[in-house]
Scaffold this motif. Structure first.
Motif: not given
Length: 550
Positions: A29, A31, A33-34, A108, A111, A113, A134-136, A138
């Motif tokens: 995982l 994360t 930021q945009e 955005w 986002r 897998r 898994d890339l998030q 935010t």
């Protein structure tokens, strides 16, 4: 449908479990930021060495499409296979078993897998789907970081660097801008750089400085504001408070005059950062001089002439020491010495001295006539002089003397008045040039009128007795015809006396009112029968009653 979805996992047309020797080590995982970047460390193992064959090994990262039959290629080590991300996803060289992924300018749409795959020619191909990334993505909340490269000192050029954590080279360009009272007057080109060069001033301490970051082609911006901490050693000011007043007023000059006996508080303020160490000194501070106070406030409960002089406040600061001095003067009303009178050169000579701050003025009052300054004629001579706080005056009278003459010496300045008087008591006429004293004249007349031989001896004895007796005694039947009365207080002055004076002056009151008589000095020049008494004084002075021995 299922075989179609599994096609990327197979090479050679067969479905199989992950064989031994194939392993992927990656963070599952991540994360970001945009608009920022992220580095995903990754390594893999492969059956056989990646460089053991002449056929080159290629690696890829795919994003799962979910319910579609074709995943999206986002990163590739092969130039023959273009990617959808157009260079925003960078893949390491697989020959070192490195599968690390560099993601720039996250969006955005990124986002999802992701899985890693390796291929070697047409014989080998394997997708590591047992462990995926898994890339998030935010919203952007990261603030710029402002780095001060050195302590800010007033007058010394310095540099500040602004950076955005998470931004990386190769991403969408960022623009920087600076704003604040300390830099508003700088060149705009300097304000649009990530590194700001400026020279801080004392007034910049505590002001805000803002760095703003924008991404080109995007609407998002982020900024950070800091408060400047400028080290400086500023000016010193002295404030004064009189009596019990708690409010201090800043002095506009370096001198101060205060009335004797008043309470005074001096406060020293140093405009500096960090705070300076304050001390008070009597006179200029020396290397080994002990301060009279190690606090900002110096208290003088009752100021007198002993406190006159220079007071210095010194501020010690890491950037240096500064000092400011105050010259203190003590003001007081006149203190009178005299007047004293005596017969000299067949005339009356009187002298009077006064001490005050500021220096007093002296004048004589002869009856209704005022005598001041320096002047002279056949009947009177007035001579005055000043030196420091002392003023001296002398008066010589040769004519116009009468038994009821009133003579006084007056001293004044802006803080008060003091006067003292001399009385010529009623009686016989004052001796003049060529006139024989009354006692001796009477004895001569008796000697000339006594022609009898039997009385000659007695008259001669009488005359000799009178000559031997000198001045006659004051009895109930006789009283002095002339005397001096000097008026003043019984408090002593400071040890320093007036020029050409043997004794100090007596201190006067603080107001301009006349003082009551405390003592009297008498000088007698002759006697007469007790037929005439003192007449009541007509001037505004008050005199004590001088009685002779009964």
């Amino acid at each position: 449908m299922v075989p179609l979805l599994l096609l990327p996992l197979l090479w050679g047309g067969s479905l199989q479990q992950q064989p031994p020797g194939y392993e992927l080590r990656v963070q599952e995982l991540v994360t970001v930021q945009e608009g920022l970047c992220v580095h995903v460390p990754c390594s893999f193992s492969f059956l056989g060495s990646p460089w053991s064959s002449s056929t080159k090994l290629h690696s890829y990262w795919y994003r799962l499409r979910g319910n579609t039959n074709r995943d999206v290629l986002v990163a590739s080590s092969s130039p023959d296979k273009p990617t959808e991300t157009k260079g925003r996803f960078l893949l390491a060289e697989p020959r070192t078993n490195n599968c690390s992924l560099q993601i720039r300018d996250a969006r955005w749409s990124d986002r999802g897998r992701y899985y890693f795959r390796v291929e070697r020619g047409n014989s080998v191909g394997f997708s590591y789907q047992k462990k995926m990334l898994d890339l998030q993505v935010t919203a952007l909340t990261e603030k710029p970081h402002i780095r001060v490269r050195e302590l800010l000192e007033s007058g010394r050029p310095t540099q500040l660097a602004c950076s955005l954590p998470g931004a990386c080279e190769g991403g969408r360009p960022l623009t920087f801008s600076w704003a604040g009272a300390a830099v508003d007057s700088l060149d705009p080109q300097n304000l649009s750089s990530s590194v700001l060069t400026f020279t801080p001033r004392p007034r910049d301490h505590g002001t805000n400085l803002t760095c703003q970051v924008k991404r080109e082609g995007s609407l998002w911006t982020t900024q950070r504001t800091i408060q400047l901490n400028v080290s400086y050693a500023g000016n010193l000011t002295i404030g004064v408070s009189f009596r019990n007043d708690t409010v201090f007023e800043n002095l506009q000059n370096t001198s101060l005059t205060i009335l004797e006996g008043e309470a005074l508080r001096l406060r020293c303020e140093a405009d500096s950062n960090p705070s300076a160490e304050l001390s008070w000194f009597w006179g200029p501070p020396g290397l080994n001089t002990t301060p009279i106070s190690s606090t900002a406030i110096l208290e003088l409960p009752r100021v007198g002439p002993a406190q006159e002089g220079e007071f210095t406040c010194q501020a010690r600061h890491p950037l240096g020491s500064h000092s400011v001095s105050l010259s203190l003067s003590v003001a007081y009303p006149p203190q009178l010495l005299g007047p004293s009178c005596s017969w000299e050169d067949q005339g009356l000579h009187c002298s009077c001295s006064s001490r005050a701050q500021p220096a007093p003025s002296l004048r004589w009052r002869l009856g209704a006539e005022l005598l001041e300054g320096n002047h002279g004629n056949e009947s009177q001579v007035v001579s005055s002089s000043s030196e420091g706080p002392w003023t001296n005056s002398s008066l010589s009278l040769r004519e116009g003397l009468s038994p009821d003459l009133r003579l006084s010496c007056e001293a004044w300045n802006v803080h008060g008045t003091h006067s003292a008087s001399v009385l010529l008591l009623p009686g016989k006429a004052v001796p003049q040039a060529g006139v024989v004293p009354a006692a001796l004249g009477g004895a001569g007349a008796m000697a000339l009128l006594s022609l009898c031989l039997c009385l000659i001896f007695i008259c001669i004895v009488k005359a000799r007795r009178r000559q031997a007796a000198g001045r006659p005694k004051v009895t109930n039947d006789e009283e002095p015809v002339m005397g001096t009365v000097t008026r003043g207080s019984q408090k002593n002055l400071q040890p320093d006396g007036p020029p050409n004076q043997a004794s100090p002056a007596e201190k006067g009151p603080l107001s301009g009112e006349q003082q009551e008589l405390y003592y009297a000095n008498l000088t007698f020049e002759g006697m007469k029968p007790r037929e005439l008494r003192f007449q009541e004084a007509t001037s505004t002075h008050e005199y004590s009653e001088v009685k002779h021995a009964g």
